[in-house]
Motif scaffolding. Structure first.
Motif, PDB file in Angstrom:
ATOM      1  N   ALA A  14       2.984  -2.619   3.728  1.00 44.91           N
ATOM      2  CA  ALA A  14       2.191  -1.666   2.945  1.00 44.91           C
ATOM      3  C   ALA A  14       2.349  -0.250   3.503  1.00 44.91           C
ATOM      4  O   ALA A  14       2.538   0.708   2.745  1.00 44.91           O
ATOM      5  CB  ALA A  14       0.728  -2.083   2.938  1.00 44.91           C
ATOM      6  N   LEU A  15       2.286  -0.115   4.815  1.00 46.20           N
ATOM      7  CA  LEU A  15       2.463   1.196   5.429  1.00 46.20           C
ATOM      8  C   LEU A  15       3.863   1.745   5.183  1.00 46.20           C
ATOM      9  O   LEU A  15       4.036   2.934   4.913  1.00 46.20           O
ATOM     10  CB  LEU A  15       2.187   1.123   6.934  1.00 46.20           C
ATOM     11  N   ASP A  16       4.861   0.877   5.272  1.00 46.37           N
ATOM     12  CA  ASP A  16       6.240   1.303   5.013  1.00 46.37           C
ATOM     13  C   ASP A  16       6.388   1.841   3.584  1.00 46.37           C
ATOM     14  O   ASP A  16       6.988   2.894   3.361  1.00 46.37           O
ATOM     15  CB  ASP A  16       7.224   0.155   5.233  1.00 46.37           C
ATOM     16  N   TRP A  17       5.831   1.100   2.607  1.00 46.54           N
ATOM     17  CA  TRP A  17       5.900   1.554   1.217  1.00 46.54           C
ATOM     18  C   TRP A  17       5.153   2.872   1.048  1.00 46.54           C
ATOM     19  O   TRP A  17       5.622   3.778   0.352  1.00 46.54           O
ATOM     20  CB  TRP A  17       5.341   0.507   0.260  1.00 46.54           C
ATOM     21  N   LEU A  18       4.004   2.980   1.663  1.00 46.62           N
ATOM     22  CA  LEU A  18       3.207   4.198   1.557  1.00 46.62           C
ATOM     23  C   LEU A  18       3.975   5.393   2.104  1.00 46.62           C
ATOM     24  O   LEU A  18       4.045   6.447   1.462  1.00 46.62           O
ATOM     25  CB  LEU A  18       1.890   4.018   2.300  1.00 46.62           C
ATOM     26  N   MET A  19       4.566   5.240   3.262  1.00 48.88           N
ATOM     27  CA  MET A  19       5.334   6.332   3.859  1.00 48.88           C
ATOM     28  C   MET A  19       6.546   6.679   3.014  1.00 48.88           C
ATOM     29  O   MET A  19       6.834   7.853   2.783  1.00 48.88           O
ATOM     30  CB  MET A  19       5.744   5.980   5.284  1.00 48.88           C
ATOM     31  N   ARG A  20       7.255   5.664   2.536  1.00 44.02           N
ATOM     32  CA  ARG A  20       8.430   5.924   1.695  1.00 44.02           C
ATOM     33  C   ARG A  20       8.041   6.650   0.422  1.00 44.02           C
ATOM     34  O   ARG A  20       8.729   7.573  -0.016  1.00 44.02           O
ATOM     35  CB  ARG A  20       9.133   4.621   1.349  1.00 44.02           C
ATOM     36  N   GLU A  21       6.934   6.231  -0.168  1.00 39.44           N
ATOM     37  CA  GLU A  21       6.477   6.825  -1.421  1.00 39.44           C
ATOM     38  C   GLU A  21       6.113   8.297  -1.235  1.00 39.44           C
ATOM     39  O   GLU A  21       6.342   9.112  -2.124  1.00 39.44           O
ATOM     40  CB  GLU A  21       5.272   6.043  -1.934  1.00 39.44           C
ATOM     41  N   HIS A  22       5.578   8.651  -0.082  1.00 40.06           N
ATOM     42  CA  HIS A  22       5.121  10.011   0.130  1.00 40.06           C
ATOM     43  C   HIS A  22       6.134  10.900   0.842  1.00 40.06           C
ATOM     44  O   HIS A  22       5.982  12.116   0.836  1.00 40.06           O
ATOM     45  CB  HIS A  22       3.785  10.006   0.863  1.00 40.06           C
ATOM     46  N   GLU A  23       7.159  10.325   1.438  1.00 35.12           N
ATOM     47  CA  GLU A  23       8.191  11.119   2.084  1.00 35.12           C
ATOM     48  C   GLU A  23       9.265  11.557   1.096  1.00 35.12           C
ATOM     49  O   GLU A  23       9.889  12.591   1.274  1.00 35.12           O
ATOM     50  CB  GLU A  23       8.842  10.333   3.217  1.00 35.12           C
ATOM     51  N   ARG A  31      11.245   1.527  -6.870  1.00 33.70           N
ATOM     52  CA  ARG A  31       9.938   1.426  -7.514  1.00 33.70           C
ATOM     53  C   ARG A  31       9.735   0.032  -8.108  1.00 33.70           C
ATOM     54  O   ARG A  31       8.650  -0.527  -8.032  1.00 33.70           O
ATOM     55  CB  ARG A  31       9.772   2.499  -8.595  1.00 33.70           C
ATOM     56  N   GLU A  32      10.795  -0.546  -8.679  1.00 32.92           N
ATOM     57  CA  GLU A  32      10.698  -1.907  -9.215  1.00 32.92           C
ATOM     58  C   GLU A  32      10.420  -2.914  -8.104  1.00 32.92           C
ATOM     59  O   GLU A  32       9.602  -3.821  -8.275  1.00 32.92           O
ATOM     60  CB  GLU A  32      11.980  -2.283  -9.955  1.00 32.92           C
ATOM     61  N   VAL A  33      11.082  -2.763  -6.961  1.00 36.55           N
ATOM     62  CA  VAL A  33      10.857  -3.659  -5.824  1.00 36.55           C
ATOM     63  C   VAL A  33       9.422  -3.495  -5.318  1.00 36.55           C
ATOM     64  O   VAL A  33       8.738  -4.480  -5.024  1.00 36.55           O
ATOM     65  CB  VAL A  33      11.881  -3.399  -4.693  1.00 36.55           C
ATOM     66  N   PHE A  34       8.968  -2.257  -5.233  1.00 37.89           N
ATOM     67  CA  PHE A  34       7.597  -1.987  -4.789  1.00 37.89           C
ATOM     68  C   PHE A  34       6.583  -2.602  -5.755  1.00 37.89           C
ATOM     69  O   PHE A  34       5.648  -3.278  -5.327  1.00 37.89           O
ATOM     70  CB  PHE A  34       7.391  -0.471  -4.677  1.00 37.89           C
ATOM     71  N   GLN A  35       6.772  -2.403  -7.046  1.00 38.03           N
ATOM     72  CA  GLN A  35       5.851  -2.969  -8.032  1.00 38.03           C
ATOM     73  C   GLN A  35       5.863  -4.496  -7.984  1.00 38.03           C
ATOM     74  O   GLN A  35       4.820  -5.135  -8.130  1.00 38.03           O
ATOM     75  CB  GLN A  35       6.193  -2.463  -9.441  1.00 38.03           C
ATOM     76  N   ASP A  40       3.136  -9.508  -6.388  1.00 40.77           N
ATOM     77  CA  ASP A  40       3.361 -10.802  -5.751  1.00 40.77           C
ATOM     78  C   ASP A  40       2.088 -11.430  -5.198  1.00 40.77           C
ATOM     79  O   ASP A  40       1.979 -12.653  -5.129  1.00 40.77           O
ATOM     80  CB  ASP A  40       4.407 -10.641  -4.638  1.00 40.77           C
ATOM     81  N   SER A  41       1.112 -10.589  -4.825  1.00 47.44           N
ATOM     82  CA  SER A  41      -0.074 -11.126  -4.153  1.00 47.44           C
ATOM     83  C   SER A  41      -1.240 -10.151  -4.264  1.00 47.44           C
ATOM     84  O   SER A  41      -1.057  -8.949  -4.052  1.00 47.44           O
ATOM     85  CB  SER A  41       0.256 -11.363  -2.681  1.00 47.44           C
ATOM     86  N   PRO A  42      -2.424 -10.658  -4.536  1.00 48.23           N
ATOM     87  CA  PRO A  42      -3.605  -9.790  -4.493  1.00 48.23           C
ATOM     88  C   PRO A  42      -3.787  -9.155  -3.100  1.00 48.23           C
ATOM     89  O   PRO A  42      -4.265  -8.030  -2.990  1.00 48.23           O
ATOM     90  CB  PRO A  42      -4.765 -10.726  -4.821  1.00 48.23           C
ATOM     91  N   ARG A  46      -4.399  -5.225  -2.201  1.00 47.33           N
ATOM     92  CA  ARG A  46      -5.576  -4.854  -1.420  1.00 47.33           C
ATOM     93  C   ARG A  46      -5.186  -4.092  -0.159  1.00 47.33           C
ATOM     94  O   ARG A  46      -5.745  -3.029   0.149  1.00 47.33           O
ATOM     95  CB  ARG A  46      -6.382  -6.102  -1.045  1.00 47.33           C
ATOM     96  N   VAL A  47      -4.215  -4.611   0.571  1.00 43.68           N
ATOM     97  CA  VAL A  47      -3.805  -3.975   1.824  1.00 43.68           C
ATOM     98  C   VAL A  47      -3.165  -2.615   1.547  1.00 43.68           C
ATOM     99  O   VAL A  47      -3.429  -1.643   2.268  1.00 43.68           O
ATOM    100  CB  VAL A  47      -2.870  -4.905   2.631  1.00 43.68           C
ATOM    101  N   PHE A  48      -2.360  -2.516   0.492  1.00 43.97           N
ATOM    102  CA  PHE A  48      -1.765  -1.217   0.161  1.00 43.97           C
ATOM    103  C   PHE A  48      -2.864  -0.205  -0.167  1.00 43.97           C
ATOM    104  O   PHE A  48      -2.835   0.933   0.289  1.00 43.97           O
ATOM    105  CB  PHE A  48      -0.775  -1.328  -1.002  1.00 43.97           C
ATOM    106  N   HIS A  49      -3.852  -0.624  -0.951  1.00 44.24           N
ATOM    107  CA  HIS A  49      -4.957   0.266  -1.300  1.00 44.24           C
ATOM    108  C   HIS A  49      -5.711   0.695  -0.036  1.00 44.24           C
ATOM    109  O   HIS A  49      -6.063   1.872   0.106  1.00 44.24           O
ATOM    110  CB  HIS A  49      -5.904  -0.428  -2.279  1.00 44.24           C
TER     111      HIS A  49
END
Length: 68
Positions: A14-23, A31-35, A40-42, A46-49
């Motif tokens: 989740a942190l990796d996606w967050l950093m990639r999204e904002h960098e 974006r398709e892989v991220f979505q 894939d899992s609630p 939740r953790v990404f949020h």
């Protein structure tokens, strides 16, 4: 924020996606892989949020309406 599940890999992803999204802008393929990861899992959603809220609270990332 509660990471009692002990699943550090989900939190790190989740942190990796967050950093990639904002960098940088994610490619359509990324974006398709991220979505797909979010869908894939609630727990993933939740953790990404939680990670996003933490970053917003610390001021490390701007709110979406502040990004250019």
């Amino acid at each position: 924020m509660n990471n009692d599940s002990g699943d550090d890999a989900v939190w790190q992803t989740a942190l990796d996606w967050l950093m990639r999204e904002h960098e940088k802008t994610l490619s359509d393929a990324d974006r398709e892989v991220f979505q797909a990861w979010l869908a894939d899992s609630p727990q993933h959603r939740r953790v990404f949020h939680e990670a996003e809220q933490l970053w917003l609270l610390t001021g490390l990332i701007p709110r979406s309406d502040e990004r250019s």
